[in-house]
Structures are given as C-alpha cells and as structure tokens.
Write a protein that holds these residues in place. Structure first.
Motif, PDB file in Angstrom:
ATOM      1  N   VAL A  34     -17.061  19.332  -2.115  1.00 58.65           N
ATOM      2  CA  VAL A  34     -16.980  18.560  -0.872  1.00 58.65           C
ATOM      3  C   VAL A  34     -16.903  19.186   0.425  1.00 58.65           C
ATOM      4  O   VAL A  34     -17.737  18.702   1.311  1.00 58.65           O
ATOM      5  N   ASN A  72     -24.188  12.034  -2.078  1.00 56.93           N
ATOM      6  CA  ASN A  72     -22.902  12.692  -2.453  1.00 56.93           C
ATOM      7  C   ASN A  72     -21.524  12.005  -2.721  1.00 56.93           C
ATOM      8  O   ASN A  72     -20.426  12.811  -2.774  1.00 56.93           O
ATOM      9  N   GLY A  73     -21.906  10.808  -2.808  1.00 55.69           N
ATOM     10  CA  GLY A  73     -20.527   9.954  -3.070  1.00 55.69           C
ATOM     11  C   GLY A  73     -19.583   9.748  -1.731  1.00 55.69           C
ATOM     12  O   GLY A  73     -18.590   9.592  -1.749  1.00 55.69           O
ATOM     13  N   MET A  74     -20.025  10.094  -0.580  1.00 60.84           N
ATOM     14  CA  MET A  74     -19.318   9.647   0.692  1.00 60.84           C
ATOM     15  C   MET A  74     -19.829   8.499   1.688  1.00 60.84           C
ATOM     16  O   MET A  74     -20.965   8.262   1.560  1.00 60.84           O
ATOM     17  N   TYR A  96     -14.414  10.009   1.280  1.00 63.99           N
ATOM     18  CA  TYR A  96     -14.730  10.216  -0.347  1.00 63.99           C
ATOM     19  C   TYR A  96     -13.646  10.036  -1.126  1.00 63.99           C
ATOM     20  O   TYR A  96     -12.467  10.143  -0.797  1.00 63.99           O
ATOM     21  N   THR A  97     -13.782  10.257  -2.278  1.00 64.56           N
ATOM     22  CA  THR A  97     -12.844  10.051  -3.447  1.00 64.56           C
ATOM     23  C   THR A  97     -12.866  11.184  -4.484  1.00 64.56           C
ATOM     24  O   THR A  97     -13.712  11.302  -4.883  1.00 64.56           O
ATOM     25  N   SER A 108      -8.377   9.124  -2.566  1.00 61.04           N
ATOM     26  CA  SER A 108      -9.211   8.776  -1.505  1.00 61.04           C
ATOM     27  C   SER A 108      -9.125   9.608  -0.365  1.00 61.04           C
ATOM     28  O   SER A 108      -7.660   9.544  -0.161  1.00 61.04           O
TER      29      SER A 108
END
Length: 121
Positions: A34, A72-74, A96-97, A108
C-alpha cells in the motif's frame, strides 16, 4: 494418556502462535505494498499530472490515477487546496482496506497526501 493430552494442547498453542506470527508478516507485506502504491500515485501526479484552468486535475491524469488505484483495491479522490504562479496544490485521499490473511479481520484506512502540479502557464 495425560502426556498425550498435554502434548496435544501444547501443539495447538504453538500452531496458534505460528499463525499469529505468519499473519503479522503477511499484514506487513500488505502495508508495504500500500505504501508503495501511495508513493507511486503521488509521484505520477507530480511528474505527469496536468491541471485544468478551473483548478481540477485533467481528465487524463484523473483517469490514469483512478485506474492505478482501482487495480490495487483503492479508491482515489482529490480536493483542490491552493495555487501559486507555478503550481496547483491538491490534497489526495486514497481509501483502502487492510485484511488479515489468517483471521479475516479488516480495517478501512484513508491516506491523505499533498501533491502539486505545474500550471503550464
């Protein structure tokens, strides 16, 4: 029989300790990833970013950064902060989580950063 039960309990405790240790390692790997993505997005905006006349990021810059974040899941958002003769400043938000790999716990988080873009004047 007592020895077998005692040893079984010790083995279960050791397995739980190992799982917690592995989970911490995997969580640290996720946090490092991240942080790399956050830094990459900030650098991308400062190097390739363009500002519109109304103070917003150009559509190309916003789409590229949103794509990087989404892959990237953000979730990427930004807010206009201020402007000088040469630069426009933005506050960026990356949501993001972080998930625990072993115990499936999640948290989160939001990263706040400040980036600047040359005005091109």
């Amino acid at each position: 029989m007592k020895i077998i039960i005692e040893n079984s309990v010790y083995v279960i405790i050791m397995v739980l300790i190992c799982l917690v240790g592995i989970d911490f390692i995997l969580m640290n790997i996720s946090i490092s990833h991240v942080n790399e993505i956050e830094q990459y997005i900030e650098d991308y905006i400062e190097i390739y970013g363009e500002a519109n006349a109304d103070g917003t990021l150009s559509d190309n810059t916003f789409a590229a950064v949103r794509s990087i974040a989404g892959d990237n899941g953000m979730k990427f958002e930004y807010e206009y902060e201020s402007e000088t003769e040469k630069y426009v400043y933005y506050t960026i938000y990356l949501r993001y989580t972080l998930r625990s790999k072993v115990f499936r716990l999640g948290k989160s988080s939001t990263y706040n950063g400040i980036v600047r873009v040359e005005t091109g004047r």
